[in-house]
Design a protein around this motif. Structure first.
Motif, PDB file in Angstrom:
ATOM      1  N   ASP A 196       0.822  -1.093  -0.118  1.00  0.00           N
ATOM      2  CA  ASP A 196       0.079  -0.061  -0.261  1.00  0.00           C
ATOM      3  C   ASP A 196       0.819   1.431   0.026  1.00  0.00           C
ATOM      4  O   ASP A 196       1.713   1.468   0.865  1.00  0.00           O
ATOM      5  CB  ASP A 196      -0.884   0.046   1.302  1.00  0.00           C
ATOM      6  N   SER A 197       0.612   2.016  -1.011  1.00  0.00           N
ATOM      7  CA  SER A 197       1.158   3.443  -1.061  1.00  0.00           C
ATOM      8  C   SER A 197       2.767   3.282  -1.588  1.00  0.00           C
ATOM      9  O   SER A 197       3.557   4.334  -1.604  1.00  0.00           O
ATOM     10  CB  SER A 197       1.399   4.324   0.036  1.00  0.00           C
ATOM     11  N   THR A 198       3.092   2.016  -1.900  1.00  0.00           N
ATOM     12  CA  THR A 198       4.493   1.799  -2.514  1.00  0.00           C
ATOM     13  C   THR A 198       4.336   1.092  -3.755  1.00  0.00           C
ATOM     14  O   THR A 198       4.408   1.826  -4.580  1.00  0.00           O
ATOM     15  CB  THR A 198       5.243   0.842  -1.581  1.00  0.00           C
TER      16      THR A 198
ATOM     17  N   GLN B 151      -0.789   2.716  -5.146  1.00  0.00           N
ATOM     18  CA  GLN B 151      -0.968   4.022  -4.912  1.00  0.00           C
ATOM     19  C   GLN B 151      -2.138   4.408  -3.886  1.00  0.00           C
ATOM     20  O   GLN B 151      -2.363   5.460  -3.337  1.00  0.00           O
ATOM     21  CB  GLN B 151      -1.047   5.064  -6.101  1.00  0.00           C
ATOM     22  N   GLN B 152      -2.701   3.239  -3.447  1.00  0.00           N
ATOM     23  CA  GLN B 152      -3.735   3.363  -2.382  1.00  0.00           C
ATOM     24  C   GLN B 152      -3.542   2.724  -0.964  1.00  0.00           C
ATOM     25  O   GLN B 152      -2.600   1.732  -1.203  1.00  0.00           O
ATOM     26  CB  GLN B 152      -5.163   2.860  -3.036  1.00  0.00           C
ATOM     27  N   GLU B 153      -4.187   2.996  -0.197  1.00  0.00           N
ATOM     28  CA  GLU B 153      -4.112   2.012   1.096  1.00  0.00           C
ATOM     29  C   GLU B 153      -5.517   1.259   1.025  1.00  0.00           C
ATOM     30  O   GLU B 153      -6.643   1.553   0.917  1.00  0.00           O
ATOM     31  CB  GLU B 153      -4.318   3.044   2.234  1.00  0.00           C
TER      32      GLU B 153
ATOM     33  N   GLU C 136      -3.640   6.822   8.641  1.00  0.00           N
ATOM     34  CA  GLU C 136      -2.640   7.684   8.671  1.00  0.00           C
ATOM     35  C   GLU C 136      -2.064   7.706  10.189  1.00  0.00           C
ATOM     36  O   GLU C 136      -0.630   7.838   9.717  1.00  0.00           O
ATOM     37  CB  GLU C 136      -3.352   9.028   8.481  1.00  0.00           C
TER      38      GLU C 136
ATOM     39  N   THR D  29       1.743   1.756  -9.145  1.00  0.00           N
ATOM     40  CA  THR D  29       2.698   2.788  -8.974  1.00  0.00           C
ATOM     41  C   THR D  29       3.435   2.914 -10.268  1.00  0.00           C
ATOM     42  O   THR D  29       3.870   2.091 -10.771  1.00  0.00           O
ATOM     43  CB  THR D  29       3.656   3.000  -7.840  1.00  0.00           C
TER      44      THR D  29
ATOM     45  N   ASP E  57       6.867   2.576   2.860  1.00  0.00           N
ATOM     46  CA  ASP E  57       6.755   4.172   2.934  1.00  0.00           C
ATOM     47  C   ASP E  57       6.193   4.331   4.461  1.00  0.00           C
ATOM     48  O   ASP E  57       6.026   5.491   4.833  1.00  0.00           O
ATOM     49  CB  ASP E  57       5.788   4.600   2.264  1.00  0.00           C
TER      50      ASP E  57
ATOM     51  N   ASN F 207       8.876   7.886  -1.286  1.00  0.00           N
ATOM     52  CA  ASN F 207       7.733   8.978  -1.032  1.00  0.00           C
ATOM     53  C   ASN F 207       7.141   8.554   0.332  1.00  0.00           C
ATOM     54  O   ASN F 207       5.917   8.599   0.539  1.00  0.00           O
ATOM     55  CB  ASN F 207       6.885   8.783  -2.129  1.00  0.00           C
TER      56      ASN F 207
ATOM     57  N   LYS G 232       6.356   8.654   4.888  1.00  0.00           N
ATOM     58  CA  LYS G 232       6.014   9.403   5.947  1.00  0.00           C
ATOM     59  C   LYS G 232       7.225  10.097   6.588  1.00  0.00           C
ATOM     60  O   LYS G 232       8.441   9.535   6.284  1.00  0.00           O
ATOM     61  CB  LYS G 232       5.187   8.567   6.811  1.00  0.00           C
TER      62      LYS G 232
END
Length: 487
Positions: free
Chosen positions: A271-273, A276-278, A298, A336, A429, A447, A449
């Motif tokens: 996810d997010s790697t 692009q979504q969770e 988050e 991604t 991420d 990209n 946190k």
């Protein structure tokens, strides 16, 4: 005055100011990186001497410049065969270390070409610009603090941003940018022993255009004294951070070893790697509780909540969701940019690839099939087969894929395949990726946190696509295309 030569090195040339007779530029002497300018260039020493307001603060001292040397700058000597008349040359174009030389470090410099940090073109290059044009508000760089909101900054407003020198000297990794980088490295050797203060460097362009490169690889030695600045803290030093901000680039450092170039295992977060979504947020959106779930997600990814506890709390909100929800989500998942190409390149290099996800197994399996991954590990949800809905529980027969389990999976995969950890990569991420990023031979926060960027060994926010990660193996753009085009 040149520094005294070390024993056994009397025949080595130095790159003092008087040794640059072959060309007009200090960096032109590096054979692996030549300037493609038709007009005469100004000496880099002259630029530093005559423009103190534009030059980097950590300028190269005369003694240091005089003692600087580079194997790649040694002009190859032609040798003529007496029998055939064939002319050939011998040179060390890759800056090969000599016996007894200190350890070498490879710095991969990425220029931020996808989104320039400074939105205003420099007035000298933009006649329409007016003094009354509004300047951007001060901002906190992503990854430099727990928050990027000035109103929430815990101590005081951030210092004024450094001048964006890339807008003056070139929107790419320019020669002056490289000179500033060498100057910055030179300033970090102040606590080294006297005999270990002679900075040696070579560099080469990894991107297609050697005149305006986007990615440049710099090999240098010696490293800073580890008692003063350990290797894993070099990129976090304020001088390196200031260099990155001034030149709108990012620097990733790796030891120059065979394991840097020849890795064999790469593990990814999902996810997010890779996507692009969770995923859990998308499921929550499907049933209309996205806001509540996204807030927990988050905080968990920022490391503010225990991952396992937060996962159970979010999964509980999914009770009653149809079990086929993942089939509805697959068309909405956005892979991604560059992830497919990256996996294709790594597979053709002989890598074993795996996704280690804090998400859910059905989508992890689907993504592994899409990208050609060898393994997929994620969380398992319990399904009520009578109603064909989710129960809101995790299957106790499978361990929760949290931060520690991701690290254990990386170690287990490497051990099973007899791969040293130095030959492994990890990309993620979220806060639950930090242990595996620190354990792998190369851990990259993609990209990520803010907390992850501050703790991960390497970070990359400005890559055009995930394919940019291949540059960290020392491959050039031409070699990457060869891998992609191979049948």
């Amino acid at each position: 005055m040149a520094s005294p030569s070390s024993p056994g090195r009397s025949n080595r040339p130095s790159l003092g100011k008087n040794s640059l007779g072959r060309s007009n530029s200090y960096l032109d002497d590096h054979l692996e990186y030549r300037s493609h300018q038709s007009s005469p260039t100004t000496s880099i020493d002259g630029v530093l001497d005559r423009q103190p307001t534009r030059s980097p603060r950590n300028t190269i001292s005369s003694a240091s410049l005089a003692s600087r040397r580079s194997v790649s700058a040694i002009a190859p000597s032609p040798i003529v065969s007496q029998e055939s008349g064939t002319v050939y040359t011998m040179s060390h174009t890759n800056c090969i270390a000599e016996l007894g030389d200190p350890a070498r470090i490879v710095a991969t410099i990425f220029y931020n070409s996808k989104s320039p940090r400074h939105p205003h073109v420099h007035p000298d290059q933009s006649p329409p610009a007016k003094p009354t044009d509004p300047m951007p508000m001060p901002e906190i760089a992503e990854g430099s603090a727990p928050t990027t909101s000035i109103s929430e900054y815990p101590l005081e407003p951030p210092a004024p941003e450094p001048e964006p020198l890339d807008h003056i000297y070139g929107a790419y990794v320019s020669q002056l940018c490289l000179t500033h980088f060498l100057s910055t490295l030179d300033s970090l050797l102040i606590h080294n022993k006297p005999e270990e203060r002679r900075l040696t460097s070579s560099h080469r362009c990894l991107s297609p255009d050697p005149a305006k490169p986007r990615v440049v690889e710099v090999t240098f030695s010696p490293p800073p004294n580890p008692e003063y600045l350990p290797f894993d803290l070099i990129t976090k030093h304020e001088s390196i951070y200031k260099f990155e901000r001034e030149w709108n680039c990012e620097v990733i450092l790796q030891p120059s070893t065979v394991f840097r170039r020849h890795k064999r295992l790469c593990v990814f977060d999902m996810d997010s790697t890779l996507i692009q979504q969770e995923v859990i947020d998308e499921i929550a959106a499907f049933i209309g509780v996205k806001k509540a779930v996204a807030a927990i997600t988050e905080r968990a990814m920022n490391g503010e909540l225990d991952f396992s506890a937060s996962l159970k709390a979010r999964v509980a909100l999914l009770k009653g969701v149809p079990a086929d929800v993942f089939e509805h989500l697959k068309p909405k998942i956005v892979i991604t940019p560059g992830a497919r190409e990256l996996c294709k390149c790594l597979k053709r290099l002989g890598f074993t690839l795996a996704v280690l996800s804090g998400g859910f197994q059905p989508l992890a399996d689907w993504l592994a099939h899409e990208l050609g991954l060898d393994h997929a590990f994620a969380n398992h949800l319990v399904v009520d087969h009578a109603s064909n809905t989710l129960t809101g529980e995790l299957n106790p027969d499978y361990p929760i894929v949290d931060a520690q389990h991701k690290r254990n999976l990386l170690i287990s995969l490497a051990s099973t395949k007899d791969i040293p950890l130095a030959q492994t990569m990890a990309v993620g991420d979220g806060a639950n990726d930090i242990p595996m990023l620190k354990t792998a031979g190369l851990g990259v926060a993609w990209n990520a946190k803010s907390k992850v960027q501050m703790e991960a060994p390497a970070r990359l926010n400005i890559g055009k696509s995930m394919l940019d990660l291949v540059y960290l193996l020392g491959l050039t753009e031409h070699e990457i295309q060869e891998l992609l085009n191979a049948s």
